[in-house]
Scaffold this active site. Structure first.
Site, PDB file in Angstrom:
ATOM      1  N   SER A 188       0.787  -1.230   0.000  1.00 27.37           N
ATOM      2  CA  SER A 188       0.000   0.000   0.000  1.00 27.37           C
ATOM      3  C   SER A 188       0.820   1.281   0.000  1.00 27.37           C
ATOM      4  O   SER A 188       0.306   2.326  -0.408  1.00 27.37           O
ATOM      5  CB  SER A 188      -0.922   0.018   1.225  1.00 27.37           C
ATOM      6  OG  SER A 188      -0.167   0.048   2.420  1.00 27.37           O
ATOM      7  N   LYS A 247     -11.977  -0.883   2.564  1.00 30.08           N
ATOM      8  CA  LYS A 247     -11.293  -0.098   1.538  1.00 30.08           C
ATOM      9  C   LYS A 247     -12.094  -0.143   0.237  1.00 30.08           C
ATOM     10  O   LYS A 247     -13.004   0.650   0.051  1.00 30.08           O
ATOM     11  CB  LYS A 247      -9.858  -0.591   1.394  1.00 30.08           C
ATOM     12  CG  LYS A 247      -9.035  -0.330   2.662  1.00 30.08           C
ATOM     13  CD  LYS A 247      -7.625  -0.817   2.557  1.00 30.08           C
ATOM     14  CE  LYS A 247      -6.780  -0.367   3.746  1.00 30.08           C
ATOM     15  NZ  LYS A 247      -7.220  -0.897   5.049  1.00 30.08           N
TER      16      LYS A 247
END
Length: 410
Positions: A188, A247
């Protein structure tokens, strides 16, 4: 002994290093994401959010909101208990079945977050497989590192995405010893993607379980949004898939998907699952609606990738230091925690652009950055405003040896 002074001393250390974290007090504006409002010093000002993990804007999707309204009208707020004691509602049962189907697995198991799912599952696997060795990518998320540590078993850290180093460490581990290879699909902070096929080849060669964290990929990649492993036709070669509903799916909660026996073993032995109140039904209902929608709709995924590509191109055109990668993550290097905070404060206070500085321990010292997350809902005008503000800052404070010259002198 003055305990409070000890705590204050630790906090002062963070402030001196420029790593003390300040929370932005914000409210998203329903139906207008990425627009929101910031509360500061008794005033409310409009902002554009550029660092949300609600990558596809599904937290604002009408189908998700309707499902949550219906659930709270039908059953109320909380779940009322742990999964074992009154906390398994039909929403949980449906959601686990939907997740298992998404990933082509026999079963799935819900957790309150993907962090808890990683911690509970990895630590429990080690205890259920006596003598097991975990092979962990050096850039794995903190939740995976904590799970491995809590398991108390042997571990070997291999160089990031390095198949040769992984094989060397597998080769030196005796045959017959249980092995688990733990890695992520999309990392990420840098946005790079793991060589999943090569890792699966090594797992088969050396008799290892594969454990993949798809947290930053589920919802956003693959024909039905199951992640990078689905996109590359490799889900059937992965033993355990960790994912999130917070997410790409825009709600909250985490999960694993795996064989029926593995999920049942974690359900039966993991304290992090057994002793935790289950997700509220309203959360499970929203996640269920989001997953079902993204299984059949690619509109959000296509738009998301287009927005990320365009933003990267715009930043490169202004010579702003973007870390190149093949994913939707847009990291901009600043390399200094104090400067990173100054830049993000200027963006927020003078341009109403909200980006959170990313510092150690989330990233290594000296690689501090801003991490932009364009969504399908960010407009051209919002992208132009962001790039214009960043270009102004980079022009006013040119870089030398990775440092902002004028900010360093300030």
């Amino acid at each position: 002994m003055n305990y409070d002074n000890i705590f204050a001393g630790h906090l002062d250390g963070l402030r001196k290093e420029g790593r003390y974290r300040v929370f932005a007090d914000i409210l998203r504006t329903r139906g207008a994401f990425p627009a929101g409002r910031r509360h500061a010093a008794g005033e409310i000002s409009p902002i554009t959010v550029w660092c949300s993990n609600d990558y596809l804007g599904m937290g604002q999707h009408p189908a998700v909101l309707k499902a949550m309204y219906d659930a709270i009208d039908g059953v109320g707020a909380g779940s009322g208990g742990t999964r074992n004691i009154s906390g398994t509602t039909h929403y949980h049962v449906e959601l686990e079945a939907e997740i298992a189907d998404l990933h082509g697995k026999e079963s799935a198991l819900l957790f309150t977050s993907a962090y808890v799912a990683n911690d509970a599952t990895l630590s429990t696997l080690v205890k259920l497989l006596p003598g097991a060795v975990i092979f962990s990518d050096e850039k794995n998320h903190a939740s995976m590192i904590e799970g491995i540590r809590h398991g108390g078993g042997a571990k070997k850290i291999f160089k990031h995405n390095d198949l040769d180093d992984l094989e060397a460490k597998l080769r030196e581990t005796p045959i017959g010893i249980p092995k688990i290879i733990a890695f992520e699909s999309v990392y990420s902070m840098d946005g790079d993607i793991s060589p999943i096929g090569g890792i699966c080849d090594l797992a088969e060669k050396y008799g290892a379980l594969t454990y993949i964290d798809e947290v930053h990929a589920v919802g956003m990649y693959g024909p039905r949004g199951a992640g990078i492993a689905e996109r590359e036709g490799l889900m059937h070669r992965i033993d355990v898939i960790n994912g999130t509903m917070a997410k790409g799916f825009g709600v909250m909660g985490g999960y694993i998907a795996a064989s029926r026996n593995l999920c049942d073993a974690i359900r039966s032995f993991a304290p992090g699952f057994i002793f935790t109140t289950s997700l509220a039904p309203v959360i499970a209902a929203g996640a269920l609606a989001s997953i079902r929608h993204l299984k059949t709709s690619s509109v959000e995924r296509v738009a998301h990738q287009e927005r990320a590509r365009k933003l990267k191109a715009m930043l490169r055109a202004e010579q702003i230091p973007v870390i190149e990668n093949p994913s939707h993550i847009v990291p901009i290097l600043v390399r200094n925690p104090v400067h990173c905070k100054i830049v993000t404060d200027i963006l927020l206070n003078e341009h109403n652009i909200y980006v959170q500085p990313i510092n150690y321990p989330t990233v290594p010292k000296g690689t501090e950055r801003m991490r932009l997350t364009p969504s399908p809902l960010h407009t051209d005008a919002q992208m132009e405003a962001l790039v214009r503000a960043l270009a102004t800052l980079w022009s006013a404070c040119p870089m030398a040896n990775g440092q902002f010259v004028k900010l360093a002198a300030a």
